[in-house]
Motif scaffolding. Structure first.
Motif: not given
Length: 720
Positions: A298-309
């Protein structure tokens, strides 16, 4: 390439020049080299014999205790590495020679330094300051050189050499002048399953980066074929040799590659440079779950988990389990009942040292509870006896378990994906839709995007078995102390006059020093946990902000070498390097650029450049220095096997790769890879199958560009 001085007796020439280079075999050109190589061969045999004897003596010597044992092991490791390097090479330890304008005596540069029995320097180590002109001198800046000679070794003998002259009188009848043709020809040589040795042909732009200082973050930006990987590997070996701040006792150097095929490909390089102290890994290797982790679909899940926050939310996730009880309790002991108040609990929890991993801090809290309760007793009670009694108070143990439980990283991260309320508590900035996106049925079906969170959790938690191991270790130390006391008492009893050095054994400090705690049961060290003194990262443009946190945790000094190409970032790289690195927490950033393509021929780059320019007009596309004379071939996918059969039949050496065709079964000398797994590798022939099917936008264009530029001679593009 391996050889031995024993393979080439002293009466055999070091030169094996082909007939077409017979002019270079003129004794006037090579006689001085022959004499020098004879001295090198004698010194090598002597050094190997002496090192073997030293190692045998060291291994037979008593192991010693504590630091003494560690020093002995380190010296054995150092001598073994040098012996292995000397046996791996023979005369081909020598890369070439330089002659300065002030001194006509040649200085020979080697993979390692070498002296003869009289102390005369036969080879200077390539990493030493004196060797720098061999790599860095140019006609614009000769660095004091009159001439330079580089050797090309094959099977332990010189198959070619080329000379460069930097001064008007540098020729002196002793140089076989070449243009760059010999060097350029070497670039087009056959590839193999391992990265070939290129130390002797390091260029001045690469050498300047290899020798740059280690403070702060050095970014090496360069397009395909510019030697980024060469620079990264050679810089790793150079820094360990030249910078005492980076030695093994201070953390050493970690080299991070993009994937396992890449690490296999480059595995021979560091040993060939005389350096075996660099640890190598991929990001997956930093986390136990990495080996089985799947791509995030899931690209959106990947984007969220890529965050240092989100990675930093792990802190709040762990703190959720660190609340002291708010009610007091009565503790019954064999001596008297004592009251443990809510304030006492709070005081005990404050004893957890700042920065101590959660699971290890649990033992500190227990120690403080023991102290608090012991102070409340009206009578003197031995601490160990009291501590043992409290361990059997099930109500006390259960209350501590609830207030400060031992935790596993996988459970903490898994709960984030399966308990929405917990995720909202730890990451309150997430929207309800984002919380739903991150939720999954199998909480521990790990993906690559989960690895930074698992790593952060494990670093924050520590080992849940640590307290048990500590108790076992402490018990072993106590037992060893008791045993040693008995031995010392017997020695003292046998000392008739009670005077002299033996009486020093009465001292507690000396008694304790006789106990080698490092040899007793303890924790198994995680060799990749750090901290490291310096980290080198290849293909650094691919790291997400979350993945950067994994490396920053392991290198508190911020000393990095980052090698990459913004144009090869599959998910785009719209910032500058400076902006990206400052955002993830690095400062003191220095930029270096490589713009000459030594690998990819002009014919291939002419087709690859437009592919990347369509999506990244400002891509750092390098300029090729050579042409293969072989045009790019376009054909049908049905021709794949015929093309490979023909190439294998007409090329006895070299390697090929089919990229983009998962149905293709690998053959000897022909691999099958995805564009992602081909990154960092190179092949004589690349057969690209249906490149338009790699995808659209930046990701598809980058995959096509990367795949095309793996070719060192020929590129074939097939479509269905």
């Amino acid at each position: 390439m391996t050889s031995s001085v024993h393979d080439h007796p002293l009466n055999t020439s070091a030169f094996a020049l082909p007939a077409n280079l017979s002019a270079k075999a003129d004794p006037e050109l090579i006689a001085a080299d022959e004499r020098h190589f004879a001295a090198v061969a004698r010194s090598l045999e002597q050094s190997i014999a002496e090192l073997s004897d030293s190692l045998d003596a060291l291994r037979k010597a008593p192991g010693g205790l504590g630091r003494e044992a560690m020093d002995r092991d380190a010296e054995i490791h150092r001598l073994t590495g040098r012996l292995r390097a000397l046996r791996r090479f023979g005369l081909d330890l020598c890369l070439g020679r330089i002659v300065t304008a002030e001194d006509a005596e040649p200085v020979y540069v080697g993979r390692l330094g070498l002296t003869d029995a009289e102390g005369r320097r036969l080879l200077i180590d390539w990493r030493s300051p004196a060797a720098e002109p061999f790599f860095a001198a140019t006609h614009a800046d000769p660095m004091g050189l009159a001439s330079r000679r580089r050797y090309r070794w094959t099977g332990g003998r010189i198959a070619d050499y080329w000379d460069e002259v930097f001064t008007a009188d540098g020729f002196e009848g002793h140089a076989a002048l070449d243009d760059q043709s010999a060097f350029i020809a070497s670039l087009g040589g056959n590839r193999s399953a391992r990265m070939r040795d290129v130390l002797g042909t390091i260029q001045s732009d690469q050498d300047a980066i290899i020798r740059a200082g280690s403070r702060g973050a050095l970014v090496v930006d360069g397009g395909p074929g510019t030697g980024k990987t060469v620079v990264a590997l050679h810089r790793s070996a150079y820094l360990l040799y030249s910078d005492p701040r980076l030695n093994q006792r201070r953390g050493g150097v970690l080299f991070v590659g993009p994937h396992q095929p890449y690490l296999t490909y480059v595995s021979d390089v560091l040993p060939s440079l005389g350096e075996e102290g660099v640890r190598t890994c991929t990001l997956r290797d930093l986390v136990a779950e990495g080996a089985g982790a799947l791509p995030e679909t899931d690209p959106e899940a990947a984007r969220l988990k890529a965050s240092a926050e989100l990675v930093k939310a792990i802190e709040k996730a762990v703190r959720f389990y660190e609340d002291p009880p708010t009610e007091g309790m009565r503790i019954s002991t064999d001596w008297s009942d004592v009251w443990l108040s809510a304030g006492d609990w709070a005081e005990a929890f404050e004893a957890a040292g700042r920065g101590t991993p959660h699971n290890e801090a649990r033992e500190q809290i227990w120690d403080e509870l023991v102290t608090i309760l012991l102070d409340k007793l009206d009578e003197d009670v031995p601490e160990e006896l009291f501590r043992k009694a409290l361990r059997h108070d099930q109500e006390l143990v259960d209350t501590l378990d609830r207030a400060w439980p031992m935790l596993e990283a996988a459970d903490v991260v898994g709960d984030l994906w399966s308990v929405p309320a917990y995720l909202r508590l730890c990451a309150p900035w997430l929207t309800p839709d984002e919380v739903r996106t991150l939720r999954r049925a199998d909480a521990q079906a790990w993906t690559v995007s989960d690895l930074p969170l698992l790593d952060a959790a494990r670093q924050r938690l520590g080992d849940p078995k640590s307290s048990l191991r500590k108790r076992r270790h402490d018990a072993a130390v106590a037992a060893e102390r008791e045993r040693m006391a008995g031995v010392i008492d017997n020695i003292l009893a046998a000392d008739d006059d009670g005077e002299g050095a033996v009486t020093m054994l009465n001292g507690r400090d000396l008694r304790d020093s006789l106990i080698d705690e490092s040899a007793l049961p303890g924790a198994e060290a995680d060799r990749l946990a750090g901290p490291f003194a310096h980290i080198v990262v290849d293909e650094a443009q691919e790291l997400t902000d979350a993945e950067w946190q994994m490396l920053l945790l392991r290198c508190p000094s911020g000393s990095f070498t980052l090698v990459g190409d913004r144009a090869q970032a599959r998910h785009g790289f719209t910032e500058s390097w400076q902006e990206r690195l400052e955002r993830i927490g690095l400062d003191r950033i220095t930029m270096a650029s490589l713009s000459i393509n030594y690998r990819t021929p002009e014919e291939v780059m002419a087709e690859a450049e437009p592919v990347i320019r369509t999506v990244l007009p400002d891509a750092n596309v390098p300029t090729s220095v050579r042409s293969s004379g072989i045009p790019v071939v376009h054909g049908a996918a049905s021709e794949r096997d015929a093309i490979l059969d023909d190439w294998l039949a007409t090329h006895a050496e070299g390697v090929a790769c089919v990229i983009g065709d998962p149905a293709f079964e690998p053959r000897p000398r022909v691999r099958s890879l995805t564009p992602t797994l081909s990154k960092g590798l190179e092949f004589d022939l690349v057969v690209l199958v249906d490149p338009e099917g790699f995808g659209e936008g930046v990701e598809g264009a980058v995959d096509r560009y990367v795949a095309m530029t793996r070719a060192t001679r020929q590129l074939v593009v097939l479509t269905s």
